[in-house]
Every structure is written in C-alpha cells, then in structure tokens.
Design an enzyme around this catalytic site. Sequence first.
Site, PDB file in Angstrom:
ATOM      1  N   HIS A 172       0.834  -1.196   0.000  1.00 49.49           N
ATOM      2  CA  HIS A 172       0.000   0.000   0.000  1.00 49.49           C
ATOM      3  C   HIS A 172       0.875   1.254   0.000  1.00 49.49           C
ATOM      4  O   HIS A 172       2.055   1.213   0.346  1.00 49.49           O
ATOM      5  CB  HIS A 172      -0.937  -0.006   1.203  1.00 49.49           C
ATOM      6  CG  HIS A 172      -1.989  -1.074   1.129  1.00 49.49           C
ATOM      7  ND1 HIS A 172      -2.964  -1.234   2.073  1.00 49.49           N
ATOM      8  CD2 HIS A 172      -2.222  -2.042   0.193  1.00 49.49           C
ATOM      9  CE1 HIS A 172      -3.739  -2.255   1.755  1.00 49.49           C
ATOM     10  NE2 HIS A 172      -3.302  -2.751   0.609  1.00 49.49           N
ATOM     11  N   GLU A 229       1.029   3.850   1.877  1.00 51.06           N
ATOM     12  CA  GLU A 229       1.600   4.289   3.148  1.00 51.06           C
ATOM     13  C   GLU A 229       2.901   3.552   3.459  1.00 51.06           C
ATOM     14  O   GLU A 229       3.899   4.169   3.874  1.00 51.06           O
ATOM     15  CB  GLU A 229       0.601   4.065   4.292  1.00 51.06           C
ATOM     16  CG  GLU A 229      -0.694   4.836   4.149  1.00 51.06           C
ATOM     17  CD  GLU A 229      -1.793   4.030   3.496  1.00 51.06           C
ATOM     18  OE1 GLU A 229      -2.943   4.136   3.937  1.00 51.06           O
ATOM     19  OE2 GLU A 229      -1.487   3.278   2.520  1.00 51.06           O
ATOM     20  N   CYS A 273      -2.087  -1.142   7.336  1.00 52.04           N
ATOM     21  CA  CYS A 273      -1.210   0.031   7.252  1.00 52.04           C
ATOM     22  C   CYS A 273      -1.061   0.706   8.612  1.00 52.04           C
ATOM     23  O   CYS A 273      -0.038   1.323   8.897  1.00 52.04           O
ATOM     24  CB  CYS A 273      -1.762   1.024   6.231  1.00 52.04           C
ATOM     25  SG  CYS A 273      -1.626   0.446   4.528  1.00 52.04           S
ATOM     26  N   THR A 309     -21.302   1.437 -34.932  1.00 49.46           N
ATOM     27  CA  THR A 309     -19.898   1.852 -34.833  1.00 49.46           C
ATOM     28  C   THR A 309     -18.976   0.669 -35.081  1.00 49.46           C
ATOM     29  O   THR A 309     -17.952   0.786 -35.766  1.00 49.46           O
ATOM     30  CB  THR A 309     -19.613   2.458 -33.453  1.00 49.46           C
ATOM     31  OG1 THR A 309     -20.412   3.631 -33.280  1.00 49.46           O
ATOM     32  CG2 THR A 309     -18.145   2.836 -33.298  1.00 49.46           C
ATOM     33  N   ASP A 352     -16.672   1.390 -38.246  1.00 50.28           N
ATOM     34  CA  ASP A 352     -15.283   1.724 -37.896  1.00 50.28           C
ATOM     35  C   ASP A 352     -14.373   0.504 -37.779  1.00 50.28           C
ATOM     36  O   ASP A 352     -13.147   0.645 -37.840  1.00 50.28           O
ATOM     37  CB  ASP A 352     -15.241   2.491 -36.566  1.00 50.28           C
ATOM     38  CG  ASP A 352     -15.831   3.892 -36.676  1.00 50.28           C
ATOM     39  OD1 ASP A 352     -16.143   4.311 -37.808  1.00 50.28           O
ATOM     40  OD2 ASP A 352     -15.985   4.556 -35.641  1.00 50.28           O
ATOM     41  N   ARG A 383      -3.370   0.017 -26.574  1.00 52.62           N
ATOM     42  CA  ARG A 383      -2.150  -0.052 -27.375  1.00 52.62           C
ATOM     43  C   ARG A 383      -1.173   1.073 -27.020  1.00 52.62           C
ATOM     44  O   ARG A 383      -0.312   1.418 -27.824  1.00 52.62           O
ATOM     45  CB  ARG A 383      -2.499   0.017 -28.868  1.00 52.62           C
ATOM     46  CG  ARG A 383      -3.419  -1.119 -29.306  1.00 52.62           C
ATOM     47  CD  ARG A 383      -3.750  -1.071 -30.779  1.00 52.62           C
ATOM     48  NE  ARG A 383      -4.469   0.131 -31.152  1.00 52.62           N
ATOM     49  CZ  ARG A 383      -5.771   0.293 -31.022  1.00 52.62           C
ATOM     50  NH1 ARG A 383      -6.517  -0.681 -30.495  1.00 52.62           N
ATOM     51  NH2 ARG A 383      -6.360   1.406 -31.406  1.00 52.62           N
TER      52      ARG A 383
END
Length: 351
Positions: free
Chosen positions: A44, A46, A78, A190, A194, A201
């Site tokens: 974590h 901390e 923590c 779409t 497309d 990437r």
Amino acid sequence: MRRALDLALRGWGRVQHDPLVGAVVLKDGEVVGEGWHPEYGDRHAETVALADAGERARGATLVVTLEPCSHHGKQPPCTDAIIRSGVARVVAAMRDPNPLAAGGGELLSQAGIEVEIGSSSDAAAILNAVFLHGLRNTHRPFVALKLSTTLDGRIADGFGQSRWISGESAREYVQWLRAGFDAIAVGGRTARVDDPALTVRGALRPRVPPRRVVFDRIADLGPHLTLLRTAQDIPTLVVVAPDADRARVKRLEAAGATIIHADSLSNALASLRQQGISSLLVEGGGQLAGALLAGGLVDRYYWLQAPIWLGDGGVPALAGLPTRGLDQAERWRVIERRALGEDTLLVLDRG
C-alpha cells in the site's frame, strides 16, 4: 495532498479493483518520503512512503489520499506500519468507505497519533469514483462515456469517416484511459462502420486487459470484423435483443463471442455487472451515447473536442436525447479541463 493525489494516479490500470492511493511523508516542511499503491495485491501507498522515508518518518506527518486500512487483507494493516514508524500526525483526504478496511483513523488516534480526515475529500472521491461506485452500486458498472467530436459536435463526417477527428496527443490519452476500465464498449453501427479493435495499445499496459462489449440489438456483426476475428483471444461480449435472429446469434457464438440477451440498457448493464465488469468505457456511437445519457446511466463524460467543423451532414455525437427546457436541464460538474495538443479535454461528472 496535491502531490499525494498525483502519485495515486500512477496506479491507474494496475490496481483495480483496489483504490488508487498516494502518500507523502513530511518532516520540517520537506518531503522525506513518498509512494503509491503500484499494483493490485502489492504494498500500500503508506508502507511504500514510510519505507522511502526510513528513520526520517519519526515525528513526521504522513499525508495520504485515503484513510489507512486497519485490516489484514492481501497486505498487513497500514495502521501497524504507521504506528511502528513513529509518525506523529496523519492527514487523510477521506475516510475509507469499505467496511472491511475502515476504522484506521480511530486506531491511530488510540495509539496517540494526531489524525485529521477530510482534507481534499472531493478531489479524492473524484480520483476513486470507480472504486466508490463499486461499493455503493452493485447492480450496474460505473459507466464513462468518451466521445471525440468536432467543434459542432460531430463524431464522423457525412460519409461516416471518423479517423481521425482527434490528434495524436488525444489518441494517446485515450489509450491510457482505456487501461483503467474493465471493459470498452461501442454500439453495433460503430462496430460495423469503424471496425475498431477496442484494445489498449499505449505505453501503459493494464494488469488485466479490458474486455470488449458491443451493443448490437439485431446481432448483425459480420465475421470479417476485427472484434469477431479476435474474439477467441480477447473476451468479447455482444448485447442483443431477446428476439434477435437465432442464426445470427449462433454465428456470433461460433466466433467466440459471449451473448447477453437484454430488453433494455439498464438490464444489459446489470448483466455486465454480473459478468464481473465493474467499470465500462463507452466510446460511441451517437445512438448508444444518447440512449445512455437519456436513461441517466452515465456517471462520467470524457469529451475530446477537436478544432474542426464538419457541418450539418456530419454524424451527431449524441442522438435521441429528449428535449428539455433550460430550467429542467441537468447541469453536470466539470472536474477537469486541459489541452491535449490542439484538442481540448473536458471531463464532467453527473451533478
């Protein structure tokens, strides 16, 4: 705290479904240690910051974006590390809403450490909107809408071409953004026009690559599309209407897609949540974006605006929104504005 929030964001794409957390150790007004939660299940923020500070943490102030945890999960509490370090004061941006981990502030106070919680709580909540949504809303994913548009609100020209409206800097940002979501979604039109890959990437490699989702009521995705040609390798879900043509559905299944039957967007999102998708980035098209907004199903809107015009023949970014009077219009809250090359990023949360 601003530095701690910036550090926390370095865990983007690597920590989900943990929260993003950053921490800074201050001694005599100087930073002597800092850290962030780098990976799901890893140390974590901390403990990383305290290890960086070493003996200089004794008598210092620990500034952290989330109340230190008090339970033993994949990492020890923590609070134990903080008490051992000799830190004199802890300033946390917000309380931990997870009932399993909450209560760290009280334990630290009982150990004689001064505790302050609430500094920059709004900024911390914005940073961890996905995490907080997952705790409070278990029936659907956190839904973010990302649209790249022209100045006149178009996502494609009159011929259906959308590559590329935005510039290189904006496209790099989108790759980074994708890495932090469980799934990336588009509408059926779409996907057909497309032929997107919907993969990450960019330079940031997500710990778990996002799944792909297509909202296609009529189940009419062709086998030549990239999404189906790669469905055996990259998990791909297709949301179809209950009465979708069976032969088409079987064709999608044969390609490797997982089929979800849903009669509404709300039910579709509920099914995606049941599939383990806690956050969904929707990248168009206009009909899907408009329907999600009209249904009150969008939690965050990433708007990338390019300095060009396409005119009335262009494809609207948002379609089918109901007409509202100005006095009834829903006002969203701007949480970020910045330039990305020649483009402008505007990030808004539902008010």
